[in-house]
Write a protein that holds these residues in place. Structure first.
Motif, PDB file in Angstrom:
ATOM      1  N   UNK A  61      52.903  81.305  47.408  1.00  0.00           N
ATOM      2  CA  UNK A  61      53.002  80.206  48.377  1.00  0.00           C
ATOM      3  C   UNK A  61      52.487  80.553  49.781  1.00  0.00           C
ATOM      4  N   UNK A  62      52.543  81.817  50.148  1.00  0.00           N
ATOM      5  CA  UNK A  62      52.076  82.201  51.490  1.00  0.00           C
ATOM      6  C   UNK A  62      50.611  82.629  51.482  1.00  0.00           C
ATOM      7  N   UNK A  63      50.065  82.883  50.285  1.00  0.00           N
ATOM      8  CA  UNK A  63      48.695  83.397  50.089  1.00  0.00           C
ATOM      9  C   UNK A  63      48.259  84.294  51.246  1.00  0.00           C
ATOM     10  N   UNK A  64      49.144  85.258  51.580  1.00  0.00           N
ATOM     11  CA  UNK A  64      48.918  86.154  52.717  1.00  0.00           C
ATOM     12  C   UNK A  64      47.774  87.139  52.485  1.00  0.00           C
ATOM     13  N   UNK A  65      47.393  87.340  51.217  1.00  0.00           N
ATOM     14  CA  UNK A  65      46.314  88.278  50.909  1.00  0.00           C
ATOM     15  C   UNK A  65      45.075  87.548  50.398  1.00  0.00           C
ATOM     16  N   UNK A  66      44.936  86.261  50.807  1.00  0.00           N
ATOM     17  CA  UNK A  66      43.831  85.439  50.326  1.00  0.00           C
ATOM     18  C   UNK A  66      43.298  84.565  51.460  1.00  0.00           C
ATOM     19  N   UNK A  67      41.997  84.459  51.519  1.00  0.00           N
ATOM     20  CA  UNK A  67      41.333  83.476  52.372  1.00  0.00           C
ATOM     21  C   UNK A  67      40.458  82.639  51.455  1.00  0.00           C
ATOM     22  N   UNK A  68      40.682  81.321  51.465  1.00  0.00           N
ATOM     23  CA  UNK A  68      39.891  80.436  50.614  1.00  0.00           C
ATOM     24  C   UNK A  68      39.204  79.396  51.481  1.00  0.00           C
ATOM     25  N   UNK A  69      37.922  79.268  51.286  1.00  0.00           N
ATOM     26  CA  UNK A  69      37.106  78.296  52.008  1.00  0.00           C
ATOM     27  C   UNK A  69      36.481  77.383  50.960  1.00  0.00           C
ATOM     28  N   UNK A  70      37.159  76.253  50.710  1.00  0.00           N
ATOM     29  CA  UNK A  70      36.689  75.314  49.699  1.00  0.00           C
ATOM     30  C   UNK A  70      36.226  74.027  50.373  1.00  0.00           C
ATOM     31  N   UNK A  71      35.030  73.604  50.040  1.00  0.00           N
ATOM     32  CA  UNK A  71      34.520  72.338  50.554  1.00  0.00           C
ATOM     33  C   UNK A  71      34.300  71.402  49.373  1.00  0.00           C
ATOM     34  N   UNK A  72      34.038  70.133  49.678  1.00  0.00           N
ATOM     35  CA  UNK A  72      33.816  69.136  48.633  1.00  0.00           C
ATOM     36  C   UNK A  72      32.329  68.782  48.593  1.00  0.00           C
ATOM     37  N   UNK A  73      31.762  68.842  47.385  1.00  0.00           N
ATOM     38  CA  UNK A  73      30.371  68.460  47.178  1.00  0.00           C
ATOM     39  C   UNK A  73      30.341  67.496  45.987  1.00  0.00           C
ATOM     40  N   UNK A  74      30.375  66.181  46.263  1.00  0.00           N
ATOM     41  CA  UNK A  74      30.445  65.195  45.175  1.00  0.00           C
ATOM     42  C   UNK A  74      29.290  65.290  44.171  1.00  0.00           C
ATOM     43  N   UNK A  75      28.185  65.876  44.558  1.00  0.00           N
ATOM     44  CA  UNK A  75      27.065  65.979  43.613  1.00  0.00           C
ATOM     45  C   UNK A  75      27.381  66.931  42.456  1.00  0.00           C
ATOM     46  N   UNK A  76      28.450  67.712  42.588  1.00  0.00           N
ATOM     47  CA  UNK A  76      28.852  68.613  41.502  1.00  0.00           C
ATOM     48  C   UNK A  76      29.681  67.910  40.438  1.00  0.00           C
ATOM     49  N   UNK A  77      30.143  66.690  40.731  1.00  0.00           N
ATOM     50  CA  UNK A  77      30.976  65.960  39.766  1.00  0.00           C
ATOM     51  C   UNK A  77      30.154  65.655  38.522  1.00  0.00           C
ATOM     52  N   UNK A  78      30.754  65.843  37.333  1.00  0.00           N
ATOM     53  CA  UNK A  78      30.020  65.548  36.099  1.00  0.00           C
ATOM     54  C   UNK A  78      29.757  64.052  35.985  1.00  0.00           C
ATOM     55  N   UNK A  79      28.665  63.693  35.366  1.00  0.00           N
ATOM     56  CA  UNK A  79      28.372  62.278  35.162  1.00  0.00           C
ATOM     57  C   UNK A  79      29.312  61.735  34.100  1.00  0.00           C
TER      58      UNK A  79
END
Length: 149
Positions: A61-79
């Motif tokens: 829950x604290x993810x103290x040993x993790x850095x996550x950089x997630x963005x959204x790219x709708x073009x990756x969505x499956x057809x």
């Protein structure tokens, strides 16, 4: 030392990483940075991004040993033609195969075998015991973003 730390952190967050891969997140970086696991990637939707964070928080829950950089790219969505059979928003249908268990199916869809009760609860109309599923049964998989029917 860095490779050992990377392996240790990847092992810790493996369930979340597996979920992201299965959900169609394109991971561009997974490495150790500032003594933390750094994960960078693009999710096909805001829902997948949020569910990826949910998976991370389930692990730590604290993810103290993790850095996550997630963005959204709708073009990756499956057809629509390549998506698994859908039975509602975020839900899919799965046909039970020989050797399947709810835990195994849960691991496939959520990256965590311990989430099997979600599937059991969603199929109470046809299941009375989570240990008794039948080959050929069609199960609803709630909130699933990945998998095959």
């Amino acid at each position: 030392m860095s490779d050992q730390k990377l392996d240790q952190l990847k092992m810790k967050y493996q369930g979340a990483i597996n979920f992201m891969k299965q959900a169609g997140v394109r991971l561009t970086h997974v490495h150790v940075q500032d003594d933390k696991l750094f994960i960078q990637g693009e999710a096909p939707s805001q829902e997948v991004k949020n569910r990826s964070w949910d998976q991370i928080k389930l692990i730590d829950p604290s993810y103290s040993d993790l850095t996550a950089d997630l963005s959204v790219n709708p073009s990756l969505a499956p057809s629509a033609g390549t998506q698994a059979q859908s039975s509602g928003v975020g839900n899919q249908t799965y046909t039970v195969k020989s050797g399947d268990t709810l835990s195994k199916i849960s691991k496939q869809y959520y990256g965590d075998a311990n989430q099997y009760m979600k599937i059991f609860e969603a199929n109470r109309d046809q299941l009375s015991d989570p240990n008794k599923i039948q080959v050929g049964q069609k199960l609803n998989i709630p909130g699933a973003s990945v998998g095959v029917s």
